[in-house]
Design a protein around this motif. Sequence first.
Motif, PDB file in Angstrom:
ATOM      1  N   VAL A   1      28.086  -1.435  78.921  1.00 60.05           N
ATOM      2  CA  VAL A   1      29.400  -2.080  78.981  1.00 60.05           C
ATOM      3  C   VAL A   1      30.446  -1.163  79.613  1.00 60.05           C
ATOM      4  O   VAL A   1      31.634  -1.472  79.615  1.00 60.05           O
ATOM      5  N   GLU A   2      29.973  -0.052  80.124  1.00 64.99           N
ATOM      6  CA  GLU A   2      30.909   0.852  80.799  1.00 64.99           C
ATOM      7  C   GLU A   2      31.127   0.382  82.230  1.00 64.99           C
ATOM      8  O   GLU A   2      30.393  -0.484  82.729  1.00 64.99           O
ATOM      9  N   LYS A   3      32.107   0.987  82.879  1.00 64.74           N
ATOM     10  CA  LYS A   3      32.334   0.615  84.273  1.00 64.74           C
ATOM     11  C   LYS A   3      31.074   0.890  85.078  1.00 64.74           C
ATOM     12  O   LYS A   3      30.406   1.915  84.880  1.00 64.74           O
TER      13      LYS A   3
ATOM     14  N   PHE B   1      35.004  16.169  75.999  1.00 62.50           N
ATOM     15  CA  PHE B   1      35.190  15.529  77.308  1.00 62.50           C
ATOM     16  C   PHE B   1      35.060  13.992  77.329  1.00 62.50           C
ATOM     17  O   PHE B   1      35.553  13.369  78.227  1.00 62.50           O
ATOM     18  N   CYS B   2      34.344  13.447  76.397  1.00 59.72           N
ATOM     19  CA  CYS B   2      33.992  12.030  76.580  1.00 59.72           C
ATOM     20  C   CYS B   2      34.445  11.116  75.453  1.00 59.72           C
ATOM     21  O   CYS B   2      34.083   9.952  75.447  1.00 59.72           O
TER      22      CYS B   2
ATOM     23  N   ILE C   1      39.679   4.794  85.717  1.00 58.63           N
ATOM     24  CA  ILE C   1      39.163   3.542  86.275  1.00 58.63           C
ATOM     25  C   ILE C   1      40.121   3.013  87.330  1.00 58.63           C
ATOM     26  O   ILE C   1      41.348   3.099  87.182  1.00 58.63           O
TER      27      ILE C   1
ATOM     28  N   GLY D   1      36.785   8.547  73.370  1.00 63.17           N
ATOM     29  CA  GLY D   1      37.809   7.603  73.817  1.00 63.17           C
ATOM     30  C   GLY D   1      37.385   6.936  75.101  1.00 63.17           C
ATOM     31  O   GLY D   1      36.275   7.131  75.584  1.00 63.17           O
ATOM     32  N   PRO D   2      38.240   6.103  75.636  1.00 66.99           N
ATOM     33  CA  PRO D   2      37.905   5.362  76.843  1.00 66.99           C
ATOM     34  C   PRO D   2      37.606   6.309  77.990  1.00 66.99           C
ATOM     35  O   PRO D   2      38.143   7.398  78.065  1.00 66.99           O
ATOM     36  N   ALA D   3      36.768   5.825  78.899  1.00 69.76           N
ATOM     37  CA  ALA D   3      36.483   6.646  80.067  1.00 69.76           C
ATOM     38  C   ALA D   3      37.742   6.796  80.897  1.00 69.76           C
ATOM     39  O   ALA D   3      38.614   5.944  80.889  1.00 69.76           O
ATOM     40  N   PHE D   4      37.754   7.886  81.628  1.00 72.02           N
ATOM     41  CA  PHE D   4      38.969   8.174  82.394  1.00 72.02           C
ATOM     42  C   PHE D   4      38.887   7.602  83.799  1.00 72.02           C
ATOM     43  O   PHE D   4      37.816   7.385  84.335  1.00 72.02           O
TER      44      PHE D   4
ATOM     45  N   VAL E   1      42.284  -4.779  83.066  1.00 76.52           N
ATOM     46  CA  VAL E   1      41.110  -5.524  83.529  1.00 76.52           C
ATOM     47  C   VAL E   1      41.384  -7.016  83.392  1.00 76.52           C
ATOM     48  O   VAL E   1      41.838  -7.487  82.355  1.00 76.52           O
TER      49      VAL E   1
ATOM     50  N   GLU F   1      28.518  -0.896  84.824  1.00 79.49           N
ATOM     51  CA  GLU F   1      27.380  -1.418  84.057  1.00 79.49           C
ATOM     52  C   GLU F   1      27.582  -2.914  83.787  1.00 79.49           C
ATOM     53  O   GLU F   1      28.700  -3.426  83.836  1.00 79.49           O
TER      54      GLU F   1
ATOM     55  N   ARG G   1      23.501   8.425  75.699  1.00 78.72           N
ATOM     56  CA  ARG G   1      23.980   7.191  76.309  1.00 78.72           C
ATOM     57  C   ARG G   1      22.858   6.212  76.594  1.00 78.72           C
ATOM     58  O   ARG G   1      23.059   5.015  76.637  1.00 78.72           O
TER      59      ARG G   1
END
Lengths: 333, 812
Positions: free
Chosen positions: A249-251, A42-43, A50, A45-48, A299, A253, A10
């Motif tokens: 660009v993640e939550k 586990f990771c 939010i 696709g979109p993060a879980f 969002v 960030e 990452r």
Amino acid sequence: MSGSVLLLLRHSRCHAMKMKQLLHRPEIISIVSSTVIFALLFCSGPAFGISFTSIQHLHNVTYDMSEPSDLAVSRSGQIYIVDGVNNRVVVSSKKGKVLFTFGEKGSDMGQMLFPLGIFVDSYGQVYLADSGNHRIQIFNPFGEYESHINIPPFEGTPADPTDVTVDESRNRIFIVDNNNHHILVYDLQTFELLDTYGAPGMGKREFRYPFLISSDKNNYLYIVDVINTRVQVLNPDGKFVQFIGGWGVEKGEFFRPKGVAVDSSGRVFVSDGYMGVIQVFKANGEFDSVISDAGKSAVKKFNKPVGIFIDNSNRLYVVEMFANRVGVYDILH
Amino acid sequence: MCSVLPNAVTYAVVEAPRNPDSAKECAICHYRWIDTFYLDGRGSDLVPYQQEKVVASVDMCFTCHDGSVVDSRAKVYNDKHHNTDKPPPEHMNIPKIFPLDEKGNMQCATCHTAHGVPSEMGIEKTIFIRASNNNSSMCKMCHTDQTGGVDKGNHPVGTSEKEISETIMTHGGRKGDGKNEIICETCHTVHGSPNESFLIESARNSGLCLECHANKKIFDAEGKRNHQHVVNVKPVNVTIPEEVIDRGAKLGWQGEIICQTCHKVHNNNIEKRLLLIMKDEKSTLCLTCHKNKNYLADTKHNLTHSAPEEKNLEGKTVAETGICSPCHLPHKEARTSGKGEDFITRLCLSCHTKGNIAEKAVPVDYRHPLGINPFNNGDHKLNLATSSMDESTFTLPLFNKYGIQDRDGNVTCTTCHDPHRWRSDSEKGEISENVKGNSLTSFLRRPAPDICKECHSNKFFIENSKHDIAKVAPEEKNALDQTPAESGICGVCHLVHGGQQGYLWARKTVSESGNVVQDLCIACHNEQGMAKEKIVKDYSHPVNISLTESGLTTTLPLFDNKGHLDDNGLMTCETCHDPHTWSADNIMNGEHIKIEGNVRNSFLRMSNFPSPRLCGNCHKDESYVEMTDHDMTISESFGLTAAEAGTCGVCHNVHNSKNKTRLWALGFGDGPSLMDKMCNYCHAGDGSAKDKVPVIASHPDDQLINNIGRDIKHTPNYFPIYNDSSGEYLTVGNISCPSCHNVHQWDPKFKTTGPGKNVEGNATNSFLRMQTYSLLCIDCHGLDALFRFKYYHDVEERVEKTKNIIVPDHAR
């Protein structure tokens, strides 16, 4: 192990070609293999999970503005908007009716040159970061010029004051000097330079193009550190407190953080000018949520959000630079 | 496990990186290289997956250039920059070093790169551009059709002898490296210009062009009009043809004529040398817009007919450069200006002066005044205004001092004359040796007298009056030997060019009275004149007198010796008469030449009946006679009807009285003095005032009275004494009736007109003077005055006191 590989993936400093070369090295293949499995499990696709903070749109303030950048709201509810390309401040009522404007292009007292940031104190005094004129101008609530502070160059680089905030309890004015990557502390009464917080760099108390500034009820300073893609929190004496947010660009960030505001409970709202979102952080700097429209689990996208403000009624004000407007919202918990 | 992610983020921010993160440093612009997109191949909770390249999009650049790193908002953004997000024009060949985006559109990165390129330009000039733009060389790489100078139909670039205006620099223009080197960026700026074509200054008001071409300005630094075609004014009498617009001609934002209306500065394939929008062969460009100027083709103003050898200041004849060129060159003076009050007059007089080609048609002195605004026409009362106009119907052009049409401007030659059109009712002219102008031609914008009427409508009440010479004396000729039919109604008395000083008089004057106005009247009103029936003889109201010196005031016009209105001037014929208006109170349009005049008309400025307003305007004290027993219009008439003679005219003849004294209009009765005789004409047994004959009206005539101190009119103790035979004022003499009586005022205490009915008088009114009433008798006779008054005025009293006095029969 998994965590460190995840971080490696990452937060790799390599770009794509480097990554390709890295993956061809045999000693890392096993690490990568387990990492890929981890990531796929586990990771992907979109993060879980939010969370959203909902806001209810009340009204917009529009007045043929040209790329406004910041705003402040007085105790009486008047909204002061920096309409910088038009070299003026637009003042509207609480309900968004424009009452008057002040300022015109120029360098005389009361004139301004592409101002960016603004602050209104408890007496209604207006502090304007008159960036192009390298000064802070102070106006009364009616937009009449009162005084100014010329910001001198630093080591040959002209000052670039982009925002200002005032600590009335300590009689201090904090001025962001964008091009010189530091915060200037002036005496509110004497306009004497008292201190300078920060220097260029990426560490604590270091900045790369600090831009807008805000403060909380304890007068802690929240400084948007644009190229370091974070908000840096300093206490009133300039000591480092914490960073909020990071690169990405993640939550939690930022790609281009622009504006910051702190609500009465200490939550920190940060706008991102490119992603078009406003994220909410807990007082300890952890990601909390992202702004969404009331009743929607999506969002909310703003049109180049820049300066933001939260008033005592828990209203959120957002300057949308490309839309040339200020949106006013109720923050719903 | 997902809880790892927030923790990892928190860790990352607390432990700040100490070294530059190369992936971040690149991805900070190369958005799609962010790990989430590039490595994970996905979007995030906040943003969708980014596949397209956006690194150099406007939005991306603006993430830093919004003031948060660099403030380029005003200069680069705000739609004031070179096109982006658009494809280049089809005809344009974009060199490969200037990349377009995936859609073929121009972006910031088409010209700029953050990575820098080698350039001989300093860092302050490069702005991360992809090629050297020294002397606008990069601009020319794409805009190839806008280079090459006039040979290619473009504004010249390169070094110039002419200095590039400093104002250009202050507006953001740039010079090339050479001396006075014009480059693309001298006029254009890629970023920050709100003007069309990214010009540093708008050309829609000719401003940019005139920065360097200052010698083309129509006004010089001192405000003097140069001989340039006007710019930045709306075409008034001209419509810019569509064909010109189609060729690329531009107008100002409000439709004004600008430099680019005639000149096309890029890609001009029509007239490269002067970059004209059309070829200009013998005035063809001029006449494309000024079509109606071609009407001069068959007139004397086309020098082809009248002066084919004449050369303009460029040394060209009309045959060489066209019919406009003898008088007009777009950016130069075509002829040496004559002397004149305004720009247009000077143009006209460049030919119409002695020694020049139009010396046969020199407008000699005196001529119609120029430089006046006819709407500022003075006093409208009493029809004194020189002009009287209806602005809504006024059609003639007025011009400011710069020769530009302006409703607030002034009269000049071309207000009345259209030098391009011989006669207003035809587009064709007349060319022959003997052609002579008249009231229909002469380049007049309207035939005379209609053209006169545009300004002087208030003078046209003269029509059908006794002063309408065409009606009363159609054979009479003016100084130009013109009959009224030839000269028009105005030309009978006034010549617009060549009249005599004072009212442009068109007739020979026969007197030298010392006052121009009076001489004008006498020109006809003399024994040999055409108005010989109406001449003013001796014993008439005096003229050439100063009212100031007489202690009088008036609202009637007074004139100086030259005929100009002057509040302190002299009384003359026109003080009372308006020669253009027969009846001021009753304007008559139909023919009225045969009506015999009276005090209500006769060209009087105001009617003198029923109230003596005209006489009373000066003779206020005497006007109180109105409505008293002495107002014969209510008492009795004497030959003339009251309406004919008026209040004053019953007793006084203004003109041609038989009597010098007081212009007395009546006969004389008995009495020791002339003044007594005038009174006793009426106050006699057979007179109109036979009921008011004093029983005794005498005073010892050997008791001469000295009235010094009491001989000043309008003072309370005024007590005049008159010469017994002439009636002239004396200071030592005998009293007569008007010594004690003011015949014009019934009650000395009240300066007012009478009650309009017969009232019985007493010792306090009865036309007595104030002095008489209060002090006079006592002054001489002390307390014996009453007795003496009764003695002289009451028969019975006299008889009782002096038995041997013989009482006349008529007094009994």
